[in-house]
Structures are given as C-alpha cells and as structure tokens.
Design a protein around this motif. Sequence first.
Motif, PDB file in Angstrom:
ATOM      1  N   PHE A 369       0.810  -1.212   0.000  1.00  0.00           N
ATOM      2  CA  PHE A 369       0.000   0.000   0.000  1.00  0.00           C
ATOM      3  C   PHE A 369       0.845   1.265   0.000  1.00  0.00           C
ATOM      4  CE2 PHE A 369      -2.996  -3.082   1.819  1.00  0.00           C
ATOM      5  CZ  PHE A 369      -4.154  -2.782   1.126  1.00  0.00           C
ATOM      6  N   GLY A 370       2.102   1.152   0.402  1.00  0.00           N
ATOM      7  CA  GLY A 370       2.957   2.315   0.583  1.00  0.00           C
ATOM      8  C   GLY A 370       3.452   2.367   2.013  1.00  0.00           C
ATOM      9  N   GLY A 371       4.607   2.984   2.216  1.00  0.00           N
ATOM     10  CA  GLY A 371       5.225   2.957   3.536  1.00  0.00           C
ATOM     11  C   GLY A 371       5.628   1.541   3.877  1.00  0.00           C
ATOM     12  N   LEU A 372       5.740   1.243   5.173  1.00  0.00           N
ATOM     13  CA  LEU A 372       6.050  -0.114   5.611  1.00  0.00           C
ATOM     14  C   LEU A 372       4.795  -0.968   5.622  1.00  0.00           C
ATOM     15  CD1 LEU A 372       8.441   0.607   8.644  1.00  0.00           C
ATOM     16  CD2 LEU A 372       9.105  -0.319   6.413  1.00  0.00           C
ATOM     17  N   ASP A 373       4.856  -2.122   4.995  1.00  0.00           N
ATOM     18  CA  ASP A 373       3.800  -3.126   5.071  1.00  0.00           C
ATOM     19  C   ASP A 373       4.354  -4.369   5.750  1.00  0.00           C
ATOM     20  OD1 ASP A 373       2.059  -1.486   3.758  1.00  0.00           O
ATOM     21  OD2 ASP A 373       1.553  -2.909   2.172  1.00  0.00           O
ATOM     22  N   ILE A 374       3.465  -5.193   6.297  1.00  0.00           N
ATOM     23  CA  ILE A 374       3.878  -6.434   6.946  1.00  0.00           C
ATOM     24  C   ILE A 374       3.709  -7.594   5.958  1.00  0.00           C
ATOM     25  CG2 ILE A 374       3.454  -8.029   8.852  1.00  0.00           C
ATOM     26  CD1 ILE A 374       2.399  -5.636  10.472  1.00  0.00           C
ATOM     27  N   PHE A 375       4.765  -8.413   5.874  1.00  0.00           N
ATOM     28  CA  PHE A 375       4.794  -9.555   4.964  1.00  0.00           C
ATOM     29  C   PHE A 375       5.107 -10.822   5.753  1.00  0.00           C
ATOM     30  CE2 PHE A 375       5.797  -5.795   2.595  1.00  0.00           C
ATOM     31  CZ  PHE A 375       5.212  -5.972   1.351  1.00  0.00           C
ATOM     32  N   LYS A 376       4.882 -11.966   5.114  1.00  0.00           N
ATOM     33  CA  LYS A 376       5.309 -13.215   5.711  1.00  0.00           C
ATOM     34  C   LYS A 376       5.884 -14.117   4.634  1.00  0.00           C
ATOM     35  CE  LYS A 376       1.041 -15.999   5.595  1.00  0.00           C
ATOM     36  NZ  LYS A 376       0.119 -16.823   6.418  1.00  0.00           N
ATOM     37  N   VAL A 377       6.800 -14.995   5.048  1.00  0.00           N
ATOM     38  CA  VAL A 377       7.414 -15.943   4.135  1.00  0.00           C
ATOM     39  C   VAL A 377       7.727 -17.215   4.903  1.00  0.00           C
ATOM     40  CG1 VAL A 377       9.757 -15.058   4.533  1.00  0.00           C
ATOM     41  CG2 VAL A 377       9.241 -16.274   2.406  1.00  0.00           C
ATOM     42  N   ASN A 378       7.536 -18.347   4.265  1.00  0.00           N
ATOM     43  CA  ASN A 378       7.941 -19.603   4.873  1.00  0.00           C
ATOM     44  C   ASN A 378       9.433 -19.765   4.680  1.00  0.00           C
ATOM     45  OD1 ASN A 378       8.497 -22.734   4.612  1.00  0.00           O
ATOM     46  ND2 ASN A 378       6.667 -22.454   5.873  1.00  0.00           N
ATOM     47  N   LEU A 379      10.153 -20.038   5.754  1.00  0.00           N
ATOM     48  CA  LEU A 379      11.610 -20.104   5.697  1.00  0.00           C
ATOM     49  C   LEU A 379      12.115 -21.308   4.918  1.00  0.00           C
ATOM     50  CD1 LEU A 379      12.339 -18.937   9.336  1.00  0.00           C
ATOM     51  CD2 LEU A 379      12.767 -17.658   7.230  1.00  0.00           C
ATOM     52  N   ASN A 380      11.220 -22.255   4.633  1.00  0.00           N
ATOM     53  CA  ASN A 380      11.605 -23.390   3.800  1.00  0.00           C
ATOM     54  C   ASN A 380      11.364 -23.116   2.316  1.00  0.00           C
ATOM     55  OD1 ASN A 380      12.287 -24.980   6.080  1.00  0.00           O
ATOM     56  ND2 ASN A 380      10.103 -25.418   6.393  1.00  0.00           N
ATOM     57  N   ASN A 381      10.734 -21.982   2.032  1.00  0.00           N
ATOM     58  CA  ASN A 381      10.466 -21.603   0.639  1.00  0.00           C
ATOM     59  C   ASN A 381      10.616 -20.096   0.532  1.00  0.00           C
ATOM     60  OD1 ASN A 381       9.636 -21.378  -2.010  1.00  0.00           O
ATOM     61  ND2 ASN A 381       7.462 -21.606  -1.538  1.00  0.00           N
ATOM     62  N   LYS A 382      11.857 -19.647   0.396  1.00  0.00           N
ATOM     63  CA  LYS A 382      12.139 -18.219   0.451  1.00  0.00           C
ATOM     64  C   LYS A 382      12.162 -17.561  -0.933  1.00  0.00           C
ATOM     65  CE  LYS A 382      15.931 -18.728   2.896  1.00  0.00           C
ATOM     66  NZ  LYS A 382      17.148 -18.402   3.677  1.00  0.00           N
ATOM     67  N   GLU A 383      11.469 -18.162  -1.895  1.00  0.00           N
ATOM     68  CA  GLU A 383      11.366 -17.538  -3.203  1.00  0.00           C
ATOM     69  C   GLU A 383      10.598 -16.223  -3.069  1.00  0.00           C
ATOM     70  OE1 GLU A 383      12.773 -18.623  -5.998  1.00  0.00           O
ATOM     71  OE2 GLU A 383      13.623 -20.333  -4.909  1.00  0.00           O
ATOM     72  N   ARG A 384      11.021 -15.223  -3.867  1.00  0.00           N
ATOM     73  CA  ARG A 384      10.350 -13.930  -3.802  1.00  0.00           C
ATOM     74  C   ARG A 384       8.852 -14.067  -4.088  1.00  0.00           C
ATOM     75  NH1 ARG A 384      11.630  -8.572  -3.687  1.00  0.00           N
ATOM     76  NH2 ARG A 384      13.827  -9.102  -3.460  1.00  0.00           N
ATOM     77  N   SER A 385       8.489 -15.000  -4.967  1.00  0.00           N
ATOM     78  CA  SER A 385       7.075 -15.188  -5.296  1.00  0.00           C
ATOM     79  C   SER A 385       6.275 -15.733  -4.124  1.00  0.00           C
ATOM     80  CB  SER A 385       6.933 -16.145  -6.488  1.00  0.00           C
ATOM     81  OG  SER A 385       7.488 -17.411  -6.178  1.00  0.00           O
ATOM     82  N   ALA A 386       6.963 -16.306  -3.134  1.00  0.00           N
ATOM     83  CA  ALA A 386       6.277 -16.886  -1.979  1.00  0.00           C
ATOM     84  C   ALA A 386       6.051 -15.875  -0.867  1.00  0.00           C
ATOM     85  CB  ALA A 386       7.067 -18.077  -1.446  1.00  0.00           C
ATOM     86  N   ILE A 387       6.599 -14.675  -0.999  1.00  0.00           N
ATOM     87  CA  ILE A 387       6.421 -13.638   0.027  1.00  0.00           C
ATOM     88  C   ILE A 387       5.015 -13.050  -0.097  1.00  0.00           C
ATOM     89  CG2 ILE A 387       7.201 -11.375   0.803  1.00  0.00           C
ATOM     90  CD1 ILE A 387      10.014 -12.183  -0.083  1.00  0.00           C
ATOM     91  N   GLN A 388       4.291 -13.048   1.017  1.00  0.00           N
ATOM     92  CA  GLN A 388       2.892 -12.625   1.000  1.00  0.00           C
ATOM     93  C   GLN A 388       2.688 -11.340   1.793  1.00  0.00           C
ATOM     94  OE1 GLN A 388       0.059 -15.756   1.977  1.00  0.00           O
ATOM     95  NE2 GLN A 388       1.642 -17.286   1.620  1.00  0.00           N
ATOM     96  N   ASN A 389       2.031 -10.387   1.152  1.00  0.00           N
ATOM     97  CA  ASN A 389       1.570  -9.201   1.850  1.00  0.00           C
ATOM     98  C   ASN A 389       0.318  -9.581   2.629  1.00  0.00           C
ATOM     99  OD1 ASN A 389       0.013  -6.667   2.276  1.00  0.00           O
ATOM    100  ND2 ASN A 389       1.620  -5.735   1.050  1.00  0.00           N
ATOM    101  N   LEU A 390       0.252  -9.230   3.928  1.00  0.00           N
ATOM    102  CA  LEU A 390      -0.894  -9.633   4.746  1.00  0.00           C
ATOM    103  C   LEU A 390      -2.177  -8.910   4.381  1.00  0.00           C
ATOM    104  CD1 LEU A 390       0.471 -10.210   8.353  1.00  0.00           C
ATOM    105  CD2 LEU A 390       0.436 -11.729   6.377  1.00  0.00           C
ATOM    106  N   GLY A 391      -2.075  -7.873   3.557  1.00  0.00           N
ATOM    107  CA  GLY A 391      -3.283  -7.211   3.067  1.00  0.00           C
ATOM    108  C   GLY A 391      -3.963  -6.327   4.101  1.00  0.00           C
ATOM    109  N   TYR A 392      -5.060  -5.729   3.664  1.00  0.00           N
ATOM    110  CA  TYR A 392      -5.855  -4.856   4.518  1.00  0.00           C
ATOM    111  C   TYR A 392      -6.745  -5.716   5.430  1.00  0.00           C
ATOM    112  CZ  TYR A 392      -9.137  -1.163   5.787  1.00  0.00           C
ATOM    113  OH  TYR A 392      -9.901  -0.271   6.490  1.00  0.00           O
TER     114      TYR A 392
END
Length: 549
Positions: A369-392
């Motif tokens: 959304f802009g500024g700092l957002d919170i994301f999560k990633v599984n440490l066993n699958n650290k591909e950039r495509s696997a990084i998820q924005n937690l959304g609104y």
Amino acid sequence: MKVNHTHYCCVVAFICCFFTQIASGQESVFTGLRNDLKRADEYYLSKSYNQAIELYLVVQQTKKAPGDIALRIARTYYGLRDNKNSAAWYGEYLKRNESLPVNDELIYAESLSGMGAYKEAIQWFEKYQARNPDDQTILQKIWRIKNIEYLYEDSTYFTVKPVSFNTSYAEFGPTYYKDGIVFVSNQTLHGRVQKVDGITNAPFNRLFYTGWSIDSLTNTLVFSKPIEFGRSLNGKFHKGTVAFFPGQEKMIYTKSVAGIGTGASTLQLFLAQNISGVWNDIAPFPYNDTHYSVSHPTLTADGKTLYFVSDMPGGFGASDLYKSVLQQNDTWTKPENLGASINSPHEETFPFCHSDATLYFASNGHGGFGGLDIFKVNLNNKERSAIQNLGYPVNTGFDDFGIVLDADASHGFISSNRNKGQLDDDIFELEIDLQTYPLIISGILRYSPIIAQDSVDLKPLPNAAISLIDNNTNLEVGKTVSDASGHFTLEIPYSSQYKLAVVEKRIGNKLASLEIPKNKKLHTDYEIVVVQDRLNSVPERTSPPVKKN
C-alpha cells in the motif's frame, strides 16, 4: 542662495547613517537566512526532522529562499512519515520545475502511494524505474498497485483495533511476556528527569509492561496501567525491542550506543538476565559494531536461532534481515544475510519468527500500500514469489510493522501510525481467522473407471501414493499413502497453491488440484476423485471440504 552647510552636512550624515543601517540590517537578515538554512540542512542530515522542518518553513517564507527549498521541505516531511505534506511540497516544486532528481522521483511515488493516489504513484514509479532498470522491486511495486484490490480479499478475516494503553506519544514493538506484553514507548515518566531525543523532540524510548485479564462478559482483553520494564538495564538513551529466550528469564534487546570518537549513536543488541526479579546486562551480542546498527531481535521457540535487522556493509539495501545461530558452546555464528529473495534494495525491518518456520517482517521494498507493510514468508520456501503481503486491514498506506502472534496465530498485535501519521506510532490488537500452518487435512481418495455421475459409482482407492506438490516451485513438499478404505491424512506445511500427484497401479499417475480454505473454521475433510477413462482425457477433481461426521 546661501546654503546652510551645517544643516546639509547633518542631512548627508543622517542619510549615510540610514543606508549604512539598512545595509547592515540586510546583511544581518541574509546572514541569518544562511545560518537558518545551514542549520536546517545539518538537522536534516542528522535525521532531526522536527527541527529541520521548522527552519526550512521559516526560510521558505523569505524572498531569498533557495530555488530548491520546496524540495528540501518535501524530503523532510517524508522523513517525518508525513506523506500528505511530502507530496504537497513535491507538487509545489514541480510548479516551477519540469522534473525531479532521480531519488526524489522514488520518494514522491512512495508518498503518493501512501496517500492512496495510486494512478499518480504509478507514473512516478515508472519514471524512476526507467532510470533504474536493475531495481526489480519497482516493477513489483507497480504490479502490486495496479492490482491493489487483491490486498483487500482477506479483509473479513482480520479484526484490528487500538489498545487502551496508547498515548499521544509513540507505542510500538510489542512482545509477549508472561500474562501481558512488553512494548516500547517514549511517553513521559512522571517524577523523572526527562532526557529528550533531538530527532523526535520527545523523551527517549523506554520499555514498558502491561498485564491483561479477560473480561468474561465481553471476552475481550482488559489491560493494566503500563509500568516501566527493565529500568535497571544500562543505557542513557533509547531502549528498544525485546526477544525472550525460553522460560522468559533471559532476553536479548535493543538499545542505542554512542560511537567512540564520533558521538553518533547506533542501535546495538545486548543480552540480559533476570536475577531475583531484577534485569541485568550480562553481555553484548558479539557482532555489535558502532559503525552500523544491529537491532530488532526475534528468536525461534527453542531460543537457538536469532533473526535481526542491520545496515552492516555488504547488504542489499537500507537495512536487511540476518540470522545467527547459538552453538552448543554458547557462541553465536557469524551473521548470515537472508538473501535477495527476502531483502530488497530498500528497507526490511522488525522480523518476527513464528513456529520456527514462518518469518513475518516489515518492508517498503516489496509491493504494498505504501510505507512499511507487513509480509510473511515460509523459511523453507524463500522464493520472492512466496512472500505474501498480509493485506488490509493489517496493512494500510501508513507504516505498519512490528507484528507478534500467539502460538496458533489467531491473536496478536501490530504497530502502526495509521491514527495520526508521522511519528505517532500506536499498538493495535489483531484477531485472525485465516488458515494457519502447518495444517493437517484428511479425506478419502476415490476413483471411477468411467465418468461417474453419482458418488455411489465411485470406489475407494486404497494403497495409493499421494504427493503434495507446490505449484510455485513444482517441488514435492509432503507425501502420504491412502489406507485400505482410501482414507488419508496429509500435512500442508505452509500457505501456497498446491496440487496432488496420485500414483496407483490401476490408474497410473494422476494430478488433482487442491484448494485450501482461507477460513480456519472451515472443515478440512476432502473427497479427491480421480477418473480412469480409456481416452485419459478427463481431468481429475477435488471436491470442496466436506463436513466431518
């Protein structure tokens, strides 16, 4: 005509004196202007944005203000996390100038994005990206903004509300401790001499603790009045975020330390022990270095792996995420950068490790959304495509960071300045009804030699090998075997898109898609049907979860 030379001389002397005073006054005004501008620039470089903006605004009102004064003001407001004013002053600058310096194109785009002015933000992100084609994170940001509606898809699964102990000062960085949380705040301490931070014009950050109880009528948390935590710990300046080792009698925490010879302070990590109810420093983290910051720790459940933030040399951006492992001889391994799939050319900060497999973190380098957002990633699958924005509503156009979750990831807290913006961070309680991982699903595997029209025509498929395939990586991440009745259980390790590969001698190799419900309250019993037809042209299907008996 006779001239009164005495009078004439007096008049000339007066006029000369008058113009001398004007010239002296002008020199004093110009000198003061130059001094204000110089001091404002010095404040800006030292990140004392409150002092800088006051002086810049004074200089801006004078006729001799430099042509780039609006640019300096815009940058300073961005440093104050004030997107609205930052964007407005960039607009003022562009009224008199055709373009922005390259780095300001990015800041302007971020400010516009934080305000929700996505159409304009895309234009400036694209201008910046054209001049920085190697910065792939900008393409990701552009894609995310163009598809911002996806970040609202799960909004009904989150409830976010401010906690009762927020003040007009900053509160952020919560950590679970006993029956409550420890958090960071720069609120005033009554009856204490207050030392003020030059950057925020507020007292230095300190640690506080608030306990909670549950209101049985409303089933909500009731917080006690916060008290200072760890007052006995050394440190004259800022104390910051904390991570507790198992048992909660030992912790690692952040505090600011003045550099030797330079006077400039950085954030460093220190270990502390609770001895008879009093917290005492026992050792610095061995990889501290006052030439850069090492801060914001989080630990795995066993206390053996530490994740933290640093701007040490060799990273990918403004600040990166690192890890260090505690060895059997109580030494820490050399910090390891988590890599370019997680770290961006921008800022990654405030990590939180949950269930040893999922890492949450804040970033302004991944699309959001802009500024700092919170994301999560599984440490066993650290591909950039696997990084998820937690959304609104976890994330907004403001700075959202510092998440912490309970064991089953259904309740937690975040930090955000969404209420008033700028440096006024607050803590928000978070309730989550999204599916959590690892997740155990169960079901029955069936097949039919022809296209069946009714479930009574389907036969159980016993002793079939079932493999769980991650669609993003096409790798097997789990497997099981159906029993004599076709029933199976299978662990889903992390959130992703999956398919099932089924192998059995009568049907050969078959693939079926697998849909995991987003709502954790939905049942997780599946009926998986594979069809064996002579043309082998009918795709297999997985029915939605069925109700458990």
